[in-house]
Scaffold this motif. Structure first.
Motif, short mmCIF file in Angstrom:
data_model
loop_
_atom_site.label_atom_id
_atom_site.label_comp_id
_atom_site.label_asym_id
_atom_site.label_seq_id
_atom_site.Cartn_x
_atom_site.Cartn_y
_atom_site.Cartn_z
N LEU A 1 0.86 -1.19 0.00
CA LEU A 1 0.00 0.00 0.00
C LEU A 1 0.90 1.24 0.00
CD1 LEU A 1 -2.83 1.37 0.37
CD2 LEU A 1 -2.42 1.21 2.85
N VAL A 2 0.58 2.19 -0.87
CA VAL A 2 1.38 3.40 -1.00
C VAL A 2 0.55 4.58 -0.51
CG1 VAL A 2 2.75 4.84 -2.54
CG2 VAL A 2 2.54 2.39 -2.99
N ILE A 3 1.13 5.39 0.37
CA ILE A 3 0.43 6.53 0.97
C ILE A 3 1.27 7.79 0.78
CG2 ILE A 3 -0.51 7.52 3.09
CD1 ILE A 3 -0.83 4.68 4.17
N GLY A 4 0.62 8.88 0.34
CA GLY A 4 1.29 10.17 0.23
C GLY A 4 1.02 10.85 -1.09
N SER A 5 1.56 12.05 -1.24
CA SER A 5 1.28 12.86 -2.43
C SER A 5 1.82 12.22 -3.71
CB SER A 5 1.89 14.25 -2.26
OG SER A 5 3.28 14.18 -2.08
N GLN A 6 2.81 11.35 -3.59
CA GLN A 6 3.37 10.68 -4.77
C GLN A 6 2.83 9.26 -4.91
OE1 GLN A 6 5.04 12.00 -7.04
NE2 GLN A 6 6.07 13.80 -6.21
N ALA A 7 1.71 8.96 -4.25
CA ALA A 7 1.19 7.59 -4.25
C ALA A 7 0.93 7.08 -5.66
CB ALA A 7 -0.08 7.53 -3.41
N SER A 8 0.32 7.89 -6.50
CA SER A 8 -0.04 7.43 -7.84
C SER A 8 1.22 7.12 -8.66
CB SER A 8 -0.88 8.51 -8.55
OG SER A 8 -1.16 8.13 -9.87
N GLY A 9 2.17 8.06 -8.68
CA GLY A 9 3.38 7.85 -9.46
C GLY A 9 4.23 6.71 -8.92
N LEU A 10 4.36 6.64 -7.60
CA LEU A 10 5.16 5.57 -7.00
C LEU A 10 4.48 4.22 -7.20
CD1 LEU A 10 7.62 4.71 -5.37
CD2 LEU A 10 6.32 5.19 -3.28
N GLY A 11 3.17 4.20 -7.06
CA GLY A 11 2.45 2.94 -7.26
C GLY A 11 2.63 2.42 -8.68
N ALA A 12 2.53 3.31 -9.66
CA ALA A 12 2.71 2.91 -11.05
C ALA A 12 4.13 2.41 -11.29
CB ALA A 12 2.39 4.08 -11.98
N LEU A 13 5.10 3.07 -10.69
CA LEU A 13 6.50 2.65 -10.85
C LEU A 13 6.73 1.26 -10.26
CD1 LEU A 13 9.37 3.46 -11.75
CD2 LEU A 13 9.68 4.46 -9.47
N LEU A 14 6.19 1.03 -9.08
CA LEU A 14 6.35 -0.28 -8.45
C LEU A 14 5.66 -1.37 -9.27
CD1 LEU A 14 5.80 0.70 -4.71
CD2 LEU A 14 7.97 0.09 -5.80
N LEU A 15 4.48 -1.06 -9.80
CA LEU A 15 3.78 -2.02 -10.64
C LEU A 15 4.62 -2.39 -11.86
CD1 LEU A 15 0.13 -0.60 -10.52
CD2 LEU A 15 0.84 -2.88 -9.75
N SER A 16 5.30 -1.41 -12.43
CA SER A 16 6.12 -1.68 -13.62
C SER A 16 7.31 -2.58 -13.30
CB SER A 16 6.62 -0.36 -14.22
OG SER A 16 7.59 0.26 -13.38
N HIS A 17 7.66 -2.70 -12.01
CA HIS A 17 8.75 -3.58 -11.59
C HIS A 17 8.22 -4.88 -10.97
CE1 HIS A 17 11.18 0.02 -12.22
NE2 HIS A 17 12.25 -0.74 -12.14
N GLY A 18 6.96 -5.17 -11.22
CA GLY A 18 6.41 -6.44 -10.78
C GLY A 18 5.98 -6.48 -9.33
N ILE A 19 5.86 -5.34 -8.67
CA ILE A 19 5.42 -5.31 -7.27
C ILE A 19 3.90 -5.29 -7.24
CG2 ILE A 19 5.56 -4.05 -5.10
CD1 ILE A 19 8.20 -5.31 -6.06
N HIS A 20 3.33 -6.05 -6.33
CA HIS A 20 1.87 -6.15 -6.21
C HIS A 20 1.35 -4.99 -5.35
CE1 HIS A 20 -1.89 -8.60 -4.80
NE2 HIS A 20 -2.19 -7.67 -5.71
N VAL A 21 0.94 -3.91 -6.00
CA VAL A 21 0.41 -2.74 -5.31
C VAL A 21 -1.10 -2.90 -5.19
CG1 VAL A 21 0.16 -0.23 -5.36
CG2 VAL A 21 2.26 -1.29 -6.22
N THR A 22 -1.59 -2.98 -3.95
CA THR A 22 -3.02 -3.22 -3.73
C THR A 22 -3.81 -1.94 -3.47
OG1 THR A 22 -2.60 -3.55 -1.37
CG2 THR A 22 -2.57 -5.51 -2.79
N GLY A 23 -3.14 -0.82 -3.27
CA GLY A 23 -3.88 0.41 -3.02
C GLY A 23 -2.96 1.62 -3.00
N MET A 24 -3.58 2.76 -3.28
CA MET A 24 -2.86 4.04 -3.25
C MET A 24 -3.75 5.07 -2.56
SD MET A 24 -1.60 4.09 -7.24
CE MET A 24 -1.14 2.56 -8.07
N ILE A 25 -3.21 5.70 -1.53
CA ILE A 25 -3.94 6.75 -0.81
C ILE A 25 -3.21 8.05 -1.06
CG2 ILE A 25 -4.68 7.59 1.43
CD1 ILE A 25 -4.82 4.70 2.38
N GLY A 26 -3.94 9.02 -1.60
CA GLY A 26 -3.34 10.28 -2.01
C GLY A 26 -2.81 11.10 -0.86
#
Length: 408
Positions: free
Chosen positions: A320-345
């Motif tokens: 789970l990614v939390i913070g102002s960069q949640a969307s960008g960081l979540g997308a980056l982690l997904l591109s590296h095969g990390i299972h991102v289950t949620g993003m809180i802005g």
């Protein structure tokens, strides 16, 4: 009379208007006419020469009278108040940073071979270190004065009247004193040790919080406690951006409680006034026994990334990614095969923590990466304590990864 020849043209140009020109032979009249022209040309050349000579000498004479440049152009802009004596807490140590902002690496360079050689230089160490190359004159003078005031001048305060301490420099005394205090050195957990703790908690599905203390957290705690609130506002104009519009007792109490209850606490290596210079005074004020805390570096987030430990920690986990960069960081982690289950802005400051905790509880995750400024300390502690998960204070590493300054 011939009018089309060069001689005729010369005679007409040389004689004043109204005079006759036909009575004299052309050659004689031309010769007489050329003399005034030659004298005038010579006079003009002499006059020009005098003007040029005077101008050249005038410039040379004017140079010493040139008004000196204003001091603001000769000297560097004064450092912010973080580097003034007023900003140094009573028990602070070290020199002030140029700005009261979180140091990207939070440390000081270890002594190298040059430092080891200097340890045997005797009184030569009394000479101030060379100022930075290319430094303006005013800066260099201030640098030398500062080095002296922070070293030899302090030593002089301990020397009795009518005595000197020959061939013993301030560096010698510091080295001797350091040997006395060496048993007090406290070791910080390495990135590999912290990574092992995180993996162990994830494997056992037990809560774990890793929080970090930078100048933002320490200045928040110091406001109206170990430093006047007005001084903290001057030192830390970035605090509203970091999630603390104004440090109030409720925020300070929640932050101190989160530090005391965290599993791992990252502390600054820097001894600057707004880092370690505040760390121990604020801990004493809030009754936090630092010796009972599990300590690592405040830049443990960067260290985990730089040592290549971050991605292996996250692989195979629900993140789970939390913070102002949640969307960008979540997308980056997904591109590296990390299972991102949620993003809180973005988190709207410390007062928004209860809402974020409530929203976090609605997600399924194993580890939360929290990049939310000062509120991240409280959030990580509450996510671990109330939701039973692992939470890592991710900090500005999120910004650097999203902007591409650093790469996964």
């Amino acid at each position: 009379m011939v009018t089309g020849t060069p001689e005729a043209g010369t005679r007409r140009a040389a004689v004043k208007p109204g005079h006759r020109t036909a009575r004299a032979p052309a050659g004689a009249r031309t010769a007489v006419a050329r003399k005034p022209a030659g004298r005038k040309a010579a006079a003009r050349r002499r006059s020009a020469g005098r003007r040029g000579h005077a101008a050249a000498h005038g410039r040379r004479r004017a140079a010493p009278r040139r008004a000196p440049r204003p001091a603001a152009r000769r000297a560097p802009v004064p450092a912010p108040q973080a580097s003034t004596p007023k900003a140094v807490p009573a028990r602070g140590a070290g020199t002030a940073p140029l700005r009261a902002t979180h140091h990207p690496h939070g440390g000081v360079a270890p002594a190298g071979q040059a430092g080891a050689a200097a340890a045997h230089a005797g009184s030569a160490k009394a000479l101030p270190p060379a100022e930075p190359a290319g430094a303006p004159g005013g800066y260099a003078e201030g640098y030398r004065d500062g080095v002296f005031a922070g070293g030899e001048a302090l030593v002089a305060q301990h020397i009795p009247p009518d005595h000197i301490l020959p061939a013993v420099a301030a560096a010698d005394l510091i080295a001797a004193g350091f040997r006395q205090y060496a048993p007090s050195l406290t070791r910080l957990a390495s990135p590999h040790e912290v990574a092992d703790q995180i993996r162990g908690a994830l494997d056992a599905q037990r809560p774990l919080s890793v929080v970090r203390l930078g100048d933002g957290e320490l200045l928040t705690l110091a406001a109206d406690t170990v430093l006047p609130g007005e001084q903290v506002q001057e030192l830390a104009p970035f605090l509203p951006y970091a999630g603390v519009p104004r440090s109030v007792p409720e925020i300070r109490a929640a932050l101190a409680e989160a530090i005391q209850g965290a599993d791992w606490v990252g502390v600054p290596i820097s001894r600057a006034p707004t880092f370690q210079g505040l760390l121990f005074p604020v801990m004493r004020h809030f009754g936090i026994d630092w010796s009972r805390l599990k300590l690592t570096s405040s830049t443990i987030n960067y260290s985990l990334h730089q040592t290549g430990l971050l991605l292996p920690i996250l692989q195979g986990r629900r993140v789970l990614v939390i913070g102002s960069q949640a969307s960008g960081l979540g997308a980056l982690l997904l591109s590296h095969g990390i299972h991102v289950t949620g993003m809180i802005g973005s988190v709207a400051g410390v007062m928004d923590v209860p809402r974020v905790v409530q929203e976090t509880a609605a997600h399924s995750f194993d580890i939360a990466l929290v990049a939310a400024g000062v509120p991240a300390v409280i959030l990580c502690r509450r996510i671990a304590g109330e939701l039973g998960r692992v939470a890592l204070d991710f900090g500005h590493l999120a910004d650097k990864l999203v902007t591409g300054e650093l790469h996964l």
